[in-house]
Design an enzyme around this catalytic site. Structure first.
Site, PDB file in Angstrom:
ATOM      1  N   THR A 262      32.075  35.654  46.418  1.00  0.00           N
ATOM      2  CA  THR A 262      32.062  34.947  45.335  1.00  0.00           C
ATOM      3  C   THR A 262      33.549  33.574  45.334  1.00  0.00           C
ATOM      4  O   THR A 262      33.302  33.147  45.634  1.00  0.00           O
ATOM      5  CB  THR A 262      31.343  34.699  44.498  1.00  0.00           C
TER       6      THR A 262
ATOM      7  N   GLU B 130      48.826  50.302  35.823  1.00  0.00           N
ATOM      8  CA  GLU B 130      48.447  49.014  34.468  1.00  0.00           C
ATOM      9  C   GLU B 130      49.325  49.722  33.576  1.00  0.00           C
ATOM     10  O   GLU B 130      48.122  50.484  33.121  1.00  0.00           O
ATOM     11  CB  GLU B 130      47.555  48.109  34.944  1.00  0.00           C
TER      12      GLU B 130
ATOM     13  N   ASP C 209      48.824  40.243  41.133  1.00  0.00           N
ATOM     14  CA  ASP C 209      47.965  40.085  39.706  1.00  0.00           C
ATOM     15  C   ASP C 209      47.457  42.276  39.497  1.00  0.00           C
ATOM     16  O   ASP C 209      47.035  41.605  37.767  1.00  0.00           O
ATOM     17  CB  ASP C 209      46.658  39.183  39.891  1.00  0.00           C
TER      18      ASP C 209
ATOM     19  N   SER D 209      43.768  36.912  36.620  1.00  0.00           N
ATOM     20  CA  SER D 209      43.845  36.083  37.270  1.00  0.00           C
ATOM     21  C   SER D 209      42.042  35.675  37.199  1.00  0.00           C
ATOM     22  O   SER D 209      41.483  34.520  37.379  1.00  0.00           O
ATOM     23  CB  SER D 209      43.320  36.110  38.592  1.00  0.00           C
TER      24      SER D 209
ATOM     25  N   ARG E  39      42.193  44.651  43.609  1.00  0.00           N
ATOM     26  CA  ARG E  39      42.935  45.643  42.578  1.00  0.00           C
ATOM     27  C   ARG E  39      44.425  46.434  43.792  1.00  0.00           C
ATOM     28  O   ARG E  39      44.400  46.747  44.863  1.00  0.00           O
ATOM     29  CB  ARG E  39      41.626  47.241  43.053  1.00  0.00           C
TER      30      ARG E  39
ATOM     31  N   HIS F 193      47.038  41.003  35.256  1.00  0.00           N
ATOM     32  CA  HIS F 193      46.316  40.909  35.607  1.00  0.00           C
ATOM     33  C   HIS F 193      45.112  40.122  35.285  1.00  0.00           C
ATOM     34  O   HIS F 193      43.871  40.639  33.710  1.00  0.00           O
ATOM     35  CB  HIS F 193      45.050  43.088  34.644  1.00  0.00           C
TER      36      HIS F 193
END
Length: 320
Positions: A150, A260, A255, A281, A231, A279
């Site tokens: 999507t 992280e 992103d 977005s 990822r 992270h």
């Protein structure tokens, strides 16, 4: 008669809670992000919406009544998929919620790198008036979308507004609207040399883990930009840093990262050809509304009709 329970581990507005209670008036609905709100109920919950740290010990307990778990995120790689599968628990994701915000971020990164917006922001902070060798434009270029779900399809639609040629990668290889040519994963080496932008929108699976390394960056144009909103573990980060340092590729918009938060010691922070976002977005003011109205409620209605939740049912064999 024992009342059935549904636990929602997120803070959602009262209007949405009311809509859910209207569908399951005989159930107890417990909602809230604070663990203290739901921890005493989650073992008895037949439905849980929203994965949270610490849930595994409850929902995988032998006495757990869980039958369906609705993830609040599109990615489910952090969940105990094998254990959920072995207990025949339905798992549905929030895939599709992110299509607008993430595609906007993708183009924000692509345009920022192309038109050197990140460089000008740095110059502004130093009060430096400098052209920064501006010269590239995005119109008419070729973008390769690695993972045409999507998000990838929305990105392809926007790309057409810039007159771009769109190449895509998906397992089936089947054509979709706005993608000029589709490739399968084993044809990645045919796609990469053609692209001015390579956009990774893949989920993390056993197959995609560390898929992009030195070999893939060498196959890209030296003028190409790499965008990753999938990822971090899909990319061998040390190889990416080397490619950016040596000029194997022109730059990157990132992103997601292997670890992280991104370590303060990472050279990615200070690279002039890199834009880092934390992270975010998929962040949007409409996130909860889309999860509840477009996914959770339709799935709940199907579940109550003794049907398998139809929207975003995770295939445990694929990991997404």
């Amino acid at each position: 008669m024992i009342m059935k329970k549904m636990v929602i581990t997120r803070n959602i507005d009262q209007n949405h809670i009311a809509q859910i209670k209207e569908i399951i008036p005989d159930w107890e609905v417990i909602a809230g992000k604070d663990k203290n709100i739901w921890k005493d109920h989650v073992m008895d919950a037949e439905i849980i919406a929203g994965w949270s740290k610490g849930l595994a010990e409850y929902c995988l307990h032998p006495q757990s009544k869980l039958k369906w778990l609705q993830s609040w995120s599109a990615g489910v790689d952090s969940m105990p998929l094998e254990a959920l599968n072995s207990r025949n628990i339905f798992l549905t994701s929030a895939n599709g919620v992110h299509a607008y915000p993430i595609s906007e971020t993708i183009f924000g990164l692509m345009l920022g790198l192309t038109r050197k917006i990140h460089t000008y922001v740095r110059n502004q902070q130093k009060k430096t008036w400098h052209h920064a060798h501006m010269g590239q434009e995005i119109h008419g270029k070729t973008v390769g979308i690695i993972g045409v779900g999507t998000i990838g399809q929305e990105t392809a639609k926007i790309a057409k507004a810039f007159g771009m040629e769109v190449l895509g990668v998906r397992h089936s290889g089947l054509a979709v609207q706005n993608v000029d040519e589709m490739f399968t994963p084993d044809q990645l080496d045919h796609l990469l040399p053609k692209c001015d932008y390579v956009v990774v929108t893949l989920p993390l699976t056993k197959e995609t883990c560390r898929w992009f390394g030195a070999e893939q960056f060498k196959q890209m144009k030296e003028s190409a930009f790499f965008i990753n909103i999938g990822r971090g573990e899909i990319v061998v980060e040390t190889d990416l840093i080397q490619a950016l340092t040596e000029g194997t590729i022109a730059g990157a918009g990132l992103d997601v990262f292997e670890t992280e938060p991104l370590s303060k010691e990472s050279p990615l922070w200070e690279m002039e050809n890199v834009i880092v976002t934390p992270h975010t977005s998929g962040s949007t003011e409409q996130y909860n509304q889309r999860v509840v109205e477009n996914i959770l409620i339709p799935n709940l209605k199907a579940y109550l009709s003794s049907k398998v939740p139809p929207i975003n049912l995770v295939d445990f064999s694929k990991g997404y």
